[in-house]
Design a protein around this motif. Structure first.
Motif, short mmCIF file in Angstrom:
data_model
loop_
_atom_site.label_atom_id
_atom_site.label_comp_id
_atom_site.label_asym_id
_atom_site.label_seq_id
_atom_site.Cartn_x
_atom_site.Cartn_y
_atom_site.Cartn_z
N LEU A 30 0.82 -1.22 0.00
CA LEU A 30 0.00 0.00 0.00
C LEU A 30 0.85 1.27 0.00
CD1 LEU A 30 -2.90 -0.96 2.46
CD2 LEU A 30 -2.97 -0.81 -0.03
N ALA A 31 2.10 1.17 0.39
CA ALA A 31 2.96 2.36 0.41
C ALA A 31 3.53 2.67 -0.97
CB ALA A 31 4.08 2.17 1.42
N THR A 32 3.88 1.63 -1.74
CA THR A 32 4.56 1.84 -3.03
C THR A 32 3.68 1.51 -4.23
OG1 THR A 32 5.44 -0.42 -3.08
CG2 THR A 32 6.75 1.27 -1.94
N GLY A 33 2.63 0.73 -4.01
CA GLY A 33 1.77 0.32 -5.12
C GLY A 33 2.35 -0.80 -5.95
N ARG A 34 3.43 -1.43 -5.50
CA ARG A 34 4.05 -2.52 -6.24
C ARG A 34 3.45 -3.88 -5.82
NH1 ARG A 34 8.61 -1.42 -9.07
NH2 ARG A 34 9.55 0.64 -8.78
N THR A 35 3.54 -4.83 -6.76
CA THR A 35 3.16 -6.21 -6.46
C THR A 35 4.30 -6.85 -5.69
OG1 THR A 35 1.79 -6.39 -8.45
CG2 THR A 35 2.53 -8.45 -7.44
N VAL A 36 4.04 -7.27 -4.47
CA VAL A 36 5.10 -7.83 -3.62
C VAL A 36 4.88 -9.32 -3.34
CG1 VAL A 36 5.66 -5.64 -2.53
CG2 VAL A 36 3.81 -7.06 -1.59
N GLY A 37 3.85 -9.88 -3.89
CA GLY A 37 3.61 -11.30 -3.66
C GLY A 37 2.30 -11.73 -4.33
N PHE A 38 2.06 -13.04 -4.29
CA PHE A 38 0.83 -13.60 -4.84
C PHE A 38 0.24 -14.60 -3.84
CE2 PHE A 38 3.40 -12.61 -8.61
CZ PHE A 38 2.51 -11.83 -9.34
N GLU A 39 -1.07 -14.71 -3.89
CA GLU A 39 -1.73 -15.80 -3.17
C GLU A 39 -2.23 -16.80 -4.21
OE1 GLU A 39 -5.33 -16.87 -0.05
OE2 GLU A 39 -5.03 -14.80 -0.67
N ALA A 40 -1.85 -18.06 -4.03
CA ALA A 40 -2.24 -19.11 -4.97
C ALA A 40 -3.64 -19.61 -4.61
CB ALA A 40 -1.24 -20.26 -4.92
N LEU A 41 -4.52 -19.62 -5.60
CA LEU A 41 -5.90 -20.07 -5.41
C LEU A 41 -6.22 -21.12 -6.48
CD1 LEU A 41 -7.41 -16.53 -4.88
CD2 LEU A 41 -6.97 -18.24 -3.12
N MET A 42 -6.76 -22.26 -6.05
CA MET A 42 -6.99 -23.37 -6.96
C MET A 42 -8.29 -23.18 -7.74
SD MET A 42 -7.00 -27.45 -6.11
CE MET A 42 -5.29 -27.38 -5.57
N GLN B 15 13.83 -18.89 -13.11
CA GLN B 15 14.63 -19.01 -14.33
C GLN B 15 14.52 -17.75 -15.20
OE1 GLN B 15 13.32 -22.59 -16.30
NE2 GLN B 15 13.97 -23.92 -14.59
N ASP B 16 13.37 -17.04 -15.07
CA ASP B 16 13.18 -15.80 -15.82
C ASP B 16 13.64 -14.57 -15.03
OD1 ASP B 16 12.08 -17.29 -17.84
OD2 ASP B 16 10.01 -16.98 -17.17
N GLY B 17 14.27 -14.78 -13.89
CA GLY B 17 14.77 -13.66 -13.09
C GLY B 17 13.72 -13.02 -12.21
N ARG B 18 12.61 -13.69 -11.93
CA ARG B 18 11.57 -13.15 -11.06
C ARG B 18 11.60 -13.88 -9.73
NH1 ARG B 18 6.86 -13.70 -15.69
NH2 ARG B 18 7.73 -12.18 -17.16
N SER B 19 11.45 -13.12 -8.68
CA SER B 19 11.53 -13.72 -7.34
C SER B 19 10.41 -13.17 -6.46
CB SER B 19 12.90 -13.45 -6.72
OG SER B 19 13.14 -12.05 -6.66
N THR B 20 9.18 -13.34 -6.91
CA THR B 20 8.02 -12.87 -6.14
C THR B 20 7.47 -14.03 -5.31
OG1 THR B 20 7.49 -11.36 -7.95
CG2 THR B 20 5.78 -11.76 -6.29
N PRO B 21 7.32 -13.85 -3.98
CA PRO B 21 6.84 -14.95 -3.13
C PRO B 21 5.39 -15.34 -3.47
CG PRO B 21 7.87 -13.22 -1.83
CD PRO B 21 7.68 -12.66 -3.21
N VAL B 22 5.07 -16.58 -3.19
CA VAL B 22 3.72 -17.13 -3.40
C VAL B 22 3.24 -17.74 -2.09
CG1 VAL B 22 2.35 -18.89 -4.58
CG2 VAL B 22 4.02 -17.54 -5.86
N ALA B 23 2.02 -17.40 -1.70
CA ALA B 23 1.41 -17.96 -0.48
C ALA B 23 0.42 -19.05 -0.87
CB ALA B 23 0.70 -16.86 0.30
N VAL B 24 0.50 -20.19 -0.18
CA VAL B 24 -0.38 -21.34 -0.42
C VAL B 24 -1.21 -21.59 0.83
CG1 VAL B 24 -0.50 -23.78 -1.04
CG2 VAL B 24 1.32 -22.35 -1.98
N ASN B 25 -2.51 -21.78 0.65
CA ASN B 25 -3.40 -22.07 1.78
C ASN B 25 -3.29 -23.54 2.18
OD1 ASN B 25 -5.06 -19.51 2.09
ND2 ASN B 25 -5.29 -19.92 -0.10
N LEU B 26 -3.13 -23.77 3.46
CA LEU B 26 -3.11 -25.13 4.00
C LEU B 26 -4.38 -25.37 4.80
CD1 LEU B 26 0.58 -25.58 5.25
CD2 LEU B 26 -0.41 -26.12 3.01
N SER B 27 -4.95 -26.55 4.61
CA SER B 27 -6.14 -26.93 5.36
C SER B 27 -5.78 -27.25 6.81
CB SER B 27 -6.81 -28.15 4.71
OG SER B 27 -7.75 -28.72 5.57
#
Length: 681
Positions: free
Chosen positions: A419-431, A476-488
């Motif tokens: 919210l401070a910079t407006g950049r994408t800093v991660g993703f949440e994985a949704l099935m 491999q493409d030089g991207r290092s954005t974290p991904v969050a996975v939901n655990l039951s």
């Protein structure tokens, strides 16, 4: 019995007839001995007729048999008649076959014949009489004088034909046979009457027993209500009529809450008495054509023919439940009893009697589980509906796909924005499930089914594998954005998930810092002693942990302080309250959450952000990151944009600036399980 009687009469008659014949043969032998004792042997051998003196002597010798004797004839060996006691004889020839047989065997040959010589027997002329005609062989030793030198003693030299009056014997035999027949017939009739009465009595008793058994087979022995079998038959007929008439049929299933406790504390006799009183109340309170049945134990069913609607059936169910408001009197005890009632209707919830019974049962257990008293069938409560079972089988098939490209299951990713910079800093994985016939399915359509069936571990394994592979491709493409996975909640109670994550990271050479896991606050509170060690091992591995849906559980401040977590995600319920016109005081609640998380060094993420006004408020409250439709939906990897800046939100921004296609999130989703989340993302 008739055949048996006839057989007895015939056998008795035959025996008596044979005995009469034997007696006659004995008399004939006596006559023969008297008659032949005065006949010279030469008369038989030479076939010469007796002289008048010899004939008179023979007649005199047999005169003592006059009462029964009809005629005596003496026959030589060649069949010549040498003597007859009759003045005239009907034939001068013997019965050759019988004569030969008697002379050859040396045994008498007897036969009953008809005599028409009325003058002989002293009866009217032409009247037939029974005569016993006996051919008795004559031997040389039985005749007058010694046999010749060439004729040994005992040699058969002729035969005496002795005819005896058999009328008396025949009449006696007929009387005896008639008597035996009458006795046998009377005895058999008496036996038949006795057996008939026995069979009739037994048949009536068996028929009465069969009718009683048939009645008991259709009625409950304790309450007298129809049982399950009779209810099924009535349902079948009622449903057939309803389908013809186009009407609806309702079914109520109810059971008594805590009935086992009543049985255990008061005894089974009191429990049976309670069931009888319940049956009586149900029987007297419903419509005339309604059918009340006891299915067994404390379960009852009420069939509602021609019910107008589901709402009407529900009203009837509430009226039935109202019958239990008045306490039941068991002896000196006044007992208040509660019941749970399930309602299902045809054709709304079922197509036949079996499915109607099942859906009503599902509704009853839903009422018991949720303690609502009355519940109408809902597919969401039916974990074993045919459609869900089919979907479960298809989910098995989707998970068994061997090649990654063949999977119907796929991962979409929703950006998390700083919210401070407006950049994408991660993703949440949704099935998502790209079903071949149902289209693209959200997690809410199949994740609860996976949790209930035990497939959730396979689903989690697929999600983690797909996400780690995607991270490897991005690296491999030089991207290092974290991904969050939901655990039951089912996954984080065992260290198996840690072993899986560790193996995947090593196999694909992905840094642990790029993988995050999210667990719900409710899962953490439910089994904290087993979940915390798993989170600690993940932290040691370098995987960051976030508490999802924070604010709806019961996590205390002390628990939050000691938890090995890195991030708090504020539940969308609180984010929705920040919208224009939202609940008053919601900002205070969110600020308290943010301050609490920051005091423990945790990052704060708000989910479900759908307008700039809400985003501005969150930024002003110190929230670190946000995700929601304002920024992007969950997208396939190929559609994601990296490094794109979004406008920095202004506090209290006008809601009219919300981008096209976004929508308010005033809906409040159910909180049954963590894996059902994000159904609208």
């Amino acid at each position: 019995m008739t055949v048996l009687g006839l057989a007895l009469v015939v056998v008795s008659s035959t025996v008596m007839e044979r005995q009469a014949t034997r007696d006659g043969m004995a008399s004939a032998e006596s006559v023969q001995s008297y008659a032949t004792g005065l006949v010279p042997t030469e008369a038989f051998v030479l076939a010469s007729a007796l002289t008048p003196e010899q004939s008179a002597a023979v007649r005199a010798s047999v005169a003592g048999f006059a009462d029964t004797l009809v005629e005596v004839r003496l026959w030589a060996q060649d069949g010549t008649l040498i003597f007859s006691t009759a003045d005239r004889t009907t034939s001068g020839f013997p019965d050759g076959a019988r004569l030969d047989a008697a002379m050859a065997s040396g045994e008498p040959d007897a036969r009953v014949v008809n005599d028409v010589r009325g003058d002989v027997l002293g009866t009217a002329s032409g009247t037939q009489s029974d005569v016993l005609d006996v051919y008795v062989p004559v031997t040389a030793g039985e005749t007058l004088g010694p046999p010749s030198s060439d004729l040994p003693s005992g040699e058969v030299v002729g035969a005496a034909e002795v005819m005896l009056d058999h009328s008396g014997s025949a009449a006696a035999l007929a009387d005896a046979t008639r008597t035996v027949g009458i006795v046998v017939a009377g005895g058999l009739v008496a036996l038949w009457v006795l057996l008939f009465r026995t069979v009739l009595t037994t048949s009536r008793r068996l028929q009465a027993t069969a009718l009683e058994n048939a009645r008991l087979a259709l009625l409950d022995s304790l309450t007298g209500l129809p049982n399950r079998r009779m209810l099924a038959e009535r349902m079948r007929r009622t449903i057939a009529e309803a389908k013809e008439d186009g009407t609806s049929v309702g079914l109520m299933m109810l059971d008594i809450d805590h009935f086992k406790d009543i049985n255990d504390s008061l005894g089974h006799d009191r429990g049976d008495e309670l069931l009888e009183q319940v049956a009586e109340r149900l029987r007297g309170a419903l419509r005339e054509n309604d059918v009340v049945a006891r299915l067994g134990g404390d379960e009852f069913a009420v069939l509602l023919p021609d019910v107008r609607s589901v709402a009407n059936a529900e009203r009837l169910a509430r009226r039935v439940r109202g019958l239990f408001a008045t306490p039941f009197v068991l002896g000196e005890l006044s007992l208040h009893v509660e019941t749970s009632v399930g309602v299902a209707c045809l054709p709304d919830h079922a197509n036949d009697s079996s499915s109607l019974m099942r859906t009503a049962d599902v509704a009853m257990y839903a009422a018991k589980h949720h303690r609502t008293g009355v519940s109408v069938y809902s597919l969401d409560e039916d974990d074993s509906s045919p459609a869900r079972l089919v979907l479960l089988g298809e989910l098995h098939r989707a998970l068994d796909a061997e090649e990654p490209g063949a999977h119907e299951l796929e991962m979409h990713y929703q950006p998390k924005i700083d919210l401070a910079t407006g950049r994408t800093v991660g993703f949440e994985a949704l099935m998502r499930w790209r079903h071949e016939t149902r289209g693209l399915l959200a997690p809410a359509a199949f994740i609860p089914l996976a949790e209930q069936s035990g497939l959730i571990h396979d689903v989690t394994r697929f999600a983690l594998t797909a996400c780690v592979r995607q991270l490897a491709l991005w690296s491999q493409d030089g991207r290092s954005t974290p991904v969050a996975v939901n655990l039951s909640a089912h996954d984080v109670t065992s260290t198996d998930v840690v072993v899986l994550i560790e193996r995947l990271l090593a196999e694909h050479d992905v840094p642990a810092a790029l993988l995050e896991v999210e667990i719900t606050e409710t899962a953490l509170v439910a089994d904290r002693s087993r979940v915390v060690p798993v989170l600690e091992r993940l932290g040691t591995l370098g995987v960051r942990v976030a508490i999802d849906d924070f604010g709806i559980g019961n996590t205390s401040i002390s628990q939050l302080r000691d938890l090995p977590v890195d991030e708090l995600k504020i539940d969308r319920l609180f984010v929705a309250d920040l919208q224009a016109g939202g609940r008053e005081g919601s900002e205070v609640v969110v600020r308290a959450m943010v301050d609490l998380a920051h005091s423990f060094g945790l990052r704060v993420v708000a989910e479900g952000v759908e307008d700039e006004h809400t985003a501005g408020i969150l930024a002003g409250l110190g929230v670190d990151q946000a995700q929601g439709f304002l920024y992007s939906r969950a997208l396939p990897p190929a559609d994601l944009s990296f490094g794109v800046l979004v406008p920095t939100p202004r506090r209290g921004a006008d809601e009219s600036t919300r981008p096209a296609g976004s929508r308010p999130s005033g809906r409040r989703r159910p909180r049954t399980a963590h894996a059902t989340r994000h159904s609208n993302e």
